[in-house]
Design a protein around this motif. Structure first.
Motif, PDB file in Angstrom:
ATOM      1  N   ARG A  84      73.579  61.085  19.539  1.00  0.00           N
ATOM      2  CA  ARG A  84      73.549  61.628  20.904  1.00  0.00           C
ATOM      3  C   ARG A  84      74.253  60.708  21.898  1.00  0.00           C
ATOM      4  O   ARG A  84      74.608  61.128  22.994  1.00  0.00           O
ATOM      5  CB  ARG A  84      72.098  61.864  21.334  1.00  0.00           C
ATOM      6  CG  ARG A  84      71.431  63.049  20.640  1.00  0.00           C
ATOM      7  CD  ARG A  84      70.131  63.443  21.327  1.00  0.00           C
ATOM      8  NE  ARG A  84      69.079  62.477  21.081  1.00  0.00           N
ATOM      9  CZ  ARG A  84      68.260  62.523  20.036  1.00  0.00           C
ATOM     10  NH1 ARG A  84      68.390  63.505  19.140  1.00  0.00           N
ATOM     11  NH2 ARG A  84      67.309  61.618  19.878  1.00  0.00           N
ATOM     12  N   HIS A  85      74.447  59.471  21.499  1.00  0.00           N
ATOM     13  CA  HIS A  85      75.157  58.513  22.350  1.00  0.00           C
ATOM     14  C   HIS A  85      76.535  58.165  21.777  1.00  0.00           C
ATOM     15  O   HIS A  85      77.163  57.198  22.233  1.00  0.00           O
ATOM     16  CB  HIS A  85      74.333  57.231  22.500  1.00  0.00           C
ATOM     17  CG  HIS A  85      72.975  57.456  23.095  1.00  0.00           C
ATOM     18  ND1 HIS A  85      72.782  57.718  24.441  1.00  0.00           N
ATOM     19  CD2 HIS A  85      71.746  57.500  22.514  1.00  0.00           C
ATOM     20  CE1 HIS A  85      71.486  57.881  24.675  1.00  0.00           C
ATOM     21  NE2 HIS A  85      70.842  57.760  23.523  1.00  0.00           N
ATOM     22  N   ARG A 108      77.630  53.588  26.750  1.00  0.00           N
ATOM     23  CA  ARG A 108      76.335  53.989  26.193  1.00  0.00           C
ATOM     24  C   ARG A 108      75.700  52.829  25.416  1.00  0.00           C
ATOM     25  O   ARG A 108      74.788  53.034  24.615  1.00  0.00           O
ATOM     26  CB  ARG A 108      76.500  55.202  25.259  1.00  0.00           C
ATOM     27  CG  ARG A 108      77.270  56.377  25.838  1.00  0.00           C
ATOM     28  CD  ARG A 108      76.678  56.884  27.145  1.00  0.00           C
ATOM     29  NE  ARG A 108      75.395  57.539  26.967  1.00  0.00           N
ATOM     30  CZ  ARG A 108      75.259  58.843  26.725  1.00  0.00           C
ATOM     31  NH1 ARG A 108      76.340  59.609  26.609  1.00  0.00           N
ATOM     32  NH2 ARG A 108      74.059  59.363  26.601  1.00  0.00           N
ATOM     33  N   ALA A 111      71.767  52.140  25.837  1.00  0.00           N
ATOM     34  CA  ALA A 111      70.900  53.088  25.143  1.00  0.00           C
ATOM     35  C   ALA A 111      70.972  52.898  23.632  1.00  0.00           C
ATOM     36  O   ALA A 111      69.949  52.940  22.928  1.00  0.00           O
ATOM     37  CB  ALA A 111      71.281  54.513  25.513  1.00  0.00           C
ATOM     38  N   ALA A 112      72.185  52.681  23.104  1.00  0.00           N
ATOM     39  CA  ALA A 112      72.342  52.506  21.658  1.00  0.00           C
ATOM     40  C   ALA A 112      71.664  51.219  21.192  1.00  0.00           C
ATOM     41  O   ALA A 112      71.034  51.184  20.123  1.00  0.00           O
ATOM     42  CB  ALA A 112      73.820  52.482  21.293  1.00  0.00           C
TER      43      ALA A 112
END
Length: 448
Positions: A84-85, A108, A111-112
């Motif tokens: 999703r990232h 990203r 988040a990852a």
């Protein structure tokens, strides 16, 4: 109208980017800022490789490494969460390291990296997931071992070492079957979750808060000292010797010749890699020219050093027809001994220098390759200018240096030769070859 092509200037020596290093809690962040590199590589390094495993749980490091991909929710939940990232999970285990990480767009990255931290610190490690992963490794073990070269490579450790190195890194089937989900959880808790490790970050780090990334990954984990290793004892048996792994009816043989080598800290790498290149590391190497070009026995032959923190291995490998196996063995030994006796030519010296220096800008042109170099530095406690020292070492090599390396690092008189092939056809010619006593083994009983 055609323009005149400009004259080429002298090539500029490659310089490895200087990493930034900072301490965050119990861990260390090592980072390289690559302006414009929009895809970052993040690697978390622990000194918890296969060599540190309890002998009653051989293979637990590899199994734990794979099980982390099931994530905090189990059932392979991590990959879709990363996807999703636009990120990808990366993990591997060596004898000296346990590496996890992500490749992700820099926008990203936070988040990852948070997902990486969750997977490493608080994975589900459910019984059903660990058992599924274990079954997959066991199935893959014999599937991979059906390839003769893989079979020979896995068997050579037991001919060179006692202790953990005598069993393949992933654990042998009988040993791995005994690794329980609780053993995985125990290994993870003591060697991974409790140890902060070193976080490697490479990419365009504009606006990236490295301390924040480090805090997210390390949490309250403590710093862990590098393991104190004891060099493994050699396997018993006469040297040199030949072991045939019987594959009845096989028309080809996988030939693997190996001897023990010094540990990574004890080796002068430009000299060792240089002499390996001359013997079998390049297309124009001695082994390739003899076995492929002159004799026509093989599509290719090669050699390399496998260097670890406490020991090392030197390997020569090729695949040949059954009827040419014995001569391939003696020809390889003869080329090795000739190299020790005669040294290298100026052409070979030049080829070694160029192959290890000219391509460096391409070799380290991606975030992944730069991160890989940093991981090696962390695992082996190498200085930040390690790549520059390597380049300088190759540039300064002389023919005398390589001749000395051939005498120091190549030990044909200590060779153990492992051959996966048809024993009925091989045993006689190999006995006459004079490369040591010949023993025939059933591959099914190697690790029972």
């Amino acid at each position: 109208m055609l323009q005149t092509r400009p004259d080429l200037g002298a090539p500029t020596p490659y310089t490895f980017p200087k990493p930034r290093r900072l301490t965050v809690g119990g861990g260390t962040v090592v980072a390289i800022d690559v302006p414009g590199q929009a895809f970052a590589a993040v690697r978390l390094v622990h000194h918890a490789g296969g060599a540190t495993e309890p002998h009653e749980s051989m293979g637990v490091a590899a199994l734990t490494n794979e099980a982390l991909e099931d994530g905090v929710q189990g059932n392979s939940s991590l990959p879709p969460a990363l996807e999703r990232h636009g990120a990808e999970w990366v993990s591997r285990v060596t004898w000296d390291s346990f590496v996890t990480g992500v490749d992700a767009p820099v926008n990203r990255l936070r988040a990852a990296t948070a997902l990486l931290a969750e997977a490493v610190r608080t994975p589900a490690l459910r019984d059903e997931d660990v058992l599924r992963r274990r079954d997959q490794i066991l199935e893959r073990f014999w599937l991979d071992a059906s390839v003769p070269s893989t079979l020979a490579t896995r068997a050579v450790g037991g001919q060179l070492f006692t202790g953990r190195y005598a069993t393949p890194l992933s654990g042998a089937p009988e040993a791995l079957k005994k690794v329980t989900p609780q053993a995985v959880r125990d290994f993870h808790a003591s060697s991974i979750a409790a140890a902060a490790g070193t976080l490697v970050v490479v990419g365009d780090l504009t606006g990236v808060d490295l301390e924040e990334l480090g805090s997210a990954v390390f949490g309250d984990a403590a710093a862990a000292p590098a393991p104190d290793r004891t060099p493994p004892e050699p396997a018993p048996g006469e040297l040199p010797r030949v072991v045939v792994l019987d594959r009845p009816g096989s028309v080809q043989s996988a030939l693997l010749m190996a001897h023990r080598a010094p540990s990574r800290p004890e080796v002068d790498l430009p000299r060792a890699d240089g002499i390996s290149d001359v013997l079998g590391g390049m297309f124009t190497s001695r082994l390739n020219l003899e076995l492929r070009e002159r004799l026509g026995y093989t599509y290719g032959a090669g050699c390399r050093f496998d260097l670890r923190r406490d020991s090392g291995v030197f390997l020569i490998s090729t695949q040949v027809d059954t009827q040419t196996t014995a001569h391939s063995l003696t020809a390889s030994l003869a080329e090795t001994e000739r190299l020790q006796r005669e040294g290298v030519t100026e052409g070979e010296l030049s080829a070694v220098r160029e192959s290890n220096t000219v391509g460096l800008p391409v070799s380290y042109s991606t975030a992944r390759s730069l991160a890989g170099a940093l991981v090696e530095m962390v695992v082996h406690d190498l200085p930040e200018d390690h790549i520059d020292r390597l380049r300088a070492g190759f540039e300064a090599l002389t023919a005398d240096d390589l001749a000395e390396a051939a005498r120091r690092y190549l030990r044909p008189e200590e060779m153990v030769t492992v051959i996966a092939g048809d024993a009925a056809s091989l045993e006689g010619p190999l006995s006459e070859a004079g490369a040591g006593p010949v023993t025939v083994r059933d591959p099914e009983t190697l690790w029972s």
